[in-house]
Design an enzyme around this catalytic site. Structure first.
Site, PDB file in Angstrom:
ATOM      1  CG  HIS A  25      -3.370  -6.798   0.200  1.00 52.97           C
ATOM      2  ND1 HIS A  25      -2.723  -5.740  -0.218  1.00 52.97           N
ATOM      3  CD2 HIS A  25      -4.671  -6.434   0.018  1.00 52.97           C
ATOM      4  CE1 HIS A  25      -3.515  -4.901  -0.799  1.00 52.97           C
ATOM      5  NE2 HIS A  25      -4.725  -5.295  -0.778  1.00 52.97           N
ATOM      6  CG  PHE A  26      -3.209 -13.320  -1.811  1.00 50.22           C
ATOM      7  CD1 PHE A  26      -1.726 -13.021  -1.305  1.00 50.22           C
ATOM      8  CD2 PHE A  26      -3.366 -14.004  -3.103  1.00 50.22           C
ATOM      9  CE1 PHE A  26      -0.817 -13.518  -2.319  1.00 50.22           C
ATOM     10  CE2 PHE A  26      -2.372 -14.425  -3.790  1.00 50.22           C
ATOM     11  CZ  PHE A  26      -1.132 -13.925  -3.646  1.00 50.22           C
ATOM     12  CD  GLN A  62      -1.009  -3.094  -4.713  1.00 47.48           C
ATOM     13  OE1 GLN A  62      -0.631  -3.110  -5.900  1.00 47.48           O
ATOM     14  NE2 GLN A  62      -0.484  -3.492  -3.532  1.00 47.48           N
ATOM     15  CG  ASN A  70      -7.312  -5.557  -6.234  1.00 42.47           C
ATOM     16  OD1 ASN A  70      -7.822  -6.516  -7.031  1.00 42.47           O
ATOM     17  ND2 ASN A  70      -8.133  -5.228  -5.127  1.00 42.47           N
TER      18      ASN A  70
HETATM   19  P1  DGP Z   1      -6.819  -3.154  -2.015  1.00 39.75           P
HETATM   20  O1  DGP Z   1      -7.854  -2.475  -2.689  1.00 39.75           O
HETATM   21  O2  DGP Z   1      -6.732  -4.554  -2.704  1.00 39.75           O
HETATM   22  O3  DGP Z   1      -5.465  -2.661  -1.921  1.00 39.75           O
HETATM   23  O4  DGP Z   1      -7.689  -3.455  -0.561  1.00 39.75           O
HETATM   24  C1  DGP Z   1      -6.989  -3.025   0.650  1.00 39.75           C
HETATM   25  C2  DGP Z   1      -7.801  -3.483   1.782  1.00 39.75           C
HETATM   26  O5  DGP Z   1      -7.298  -3.105   3.058  1.00 39.75           O
HETATM   27  C3  DGP Z   1      -9.285  -2.898   1.878  1.00 39.75           C
HETATM   28  O6  DGP Z   1     -10.315  -3.720   1.672  1.00 39.75           O
HETATM   29  C4  DGP Z   1      -9.257  -2.195   3.278  1.00 39.75           C
HETATM   30  C5  DGP Z   1      -8.297  -2.908   3.846  1.00 39.75           C
HETATM   31  N1  DGP Z   1      -7.439  -2.133   5.012  1.00 39.75           N
HETATM   32  C6  DGP Z   1      -7.019  -1.095   4.987  1.00 39.75           C
HETATM   33  N2  DGP Z   1      -6.422  -0.337   5.764  1.00 39.75           N
HETATM   34  C7  DGP Z   1      -7.006  -1.229   6.864  1.00 39.75           C
HETATM   35  C8  DGP Z   1      -6.378  -1.427   8.137  1.00 39.75           C
HETATM   36  O7  DGP Z   1      -5.772  -0.331   8.761  1.00 39.75           O
HETATM   37  N3  DGP Z   1      -6.510  -2.538   8.768  1.00 39.75           N
HETATM   38  C9  DGP Z   1      -7.221  -3.626   8.050  1.00 39.75           C
HETATM   39  N4  DGP Z   1      -7.553  -4.645   8.951  1.00 39.75           N
HETATM   40  N5  DGP Z   1      -7.702  -3.410   6.910  1.00 39.75           N
HETATM   41  C10 DGP Z   1      -7.400  -2.413   6.378  1.00 39.75           C
END
Ligand code: DGP
Length: 148
Positions: free
Chosen positions: A100-101, A94, A87
């Site tokens: 990130h992927f 996003q 995203n």
């Molecule tokens: P997006 O919507 O593409 O920006 O997805 C962000 C993703 O990141 C979402 O699926 C949850 C994940 N995420 C957010 N904070 C953390 C974190 O602190 N640790 C991990 N492992 N994942 C996280």
């Protein structure tokens, strides 16, 4: 590093993660809010908000890491299919402003108790239109110029 970025803090070891893979430029770890078991995030260690801001070397490193991570995640979760999602920008979904992927395993239809329920992987809306030659010609012109 961006001091306000949660993924930069994960890269720096200031916030824990369930690490799956690391090299000089790339880190992969489990998503805290998985859409299905094995939902993985693959990030550049370099801070960039969107893909178009990512330096070539980091993009190349991500490109090299993704296929092997997809293979490992599918193998480990016993899935035949997955979605790789990236995203760019808030309006595109996003939430974390560091490139990130997502690797999101897609359990087989017969393994999905209730499509759209937690754990069943990515649900996709695909509001397809129809490409006409005039629009295609304009787009090819504009995008190829923008590539130069
Ligand atoms: P997006 O919507 O593409 O920006 O997805 C962000 C993703 O990141 C979402 O699926 C949850 C994940 N995420 C957010 N904070 C953390 C974190 O602190 N640790 C991990 N492992 N994942 C996280």
């Amino acid at each position: 590093m961006d001091d306000n970025c949660i993924f930069c803090k994960i890269v720096a070891g200031q916030i824990p993660c369930h690490k799956l893979y690391e090299d000089g430029r790339v880190l992969a770890f489990l998503d805290v809010g998985p859409l299905s078991p094995g939902h993985t995030l693959v990030i550049p260690k370099h801070h960039a908000v969107t893909l178009d801001d990512l330096p070539d070397e980091d993009a190349a490193a991500i490109g090299a890491a993704l296929p092997k991570l997809v293979k490992a995640v599918k193998s480990a979760t016993g899935t035949q299919a997955c979605n790789v999602l990236q995203n760019n920008g808030e309006i595109a979904g996003q939430v974390v402003m560091h490139v990130h992927f997502h690797i999101i395993p897609k359990p087989a239809a017969d393994a999905q108790a209730d499509a759209g329920a937690a754990g069943t992987g990515l649900g996709i809306g695909w509001p397809a239109g129809k490409l006409d030659d005039a629009t295609a010609g304009e787009l090819v012109k504009k995008i190829t110029v923008a590539l130069d």
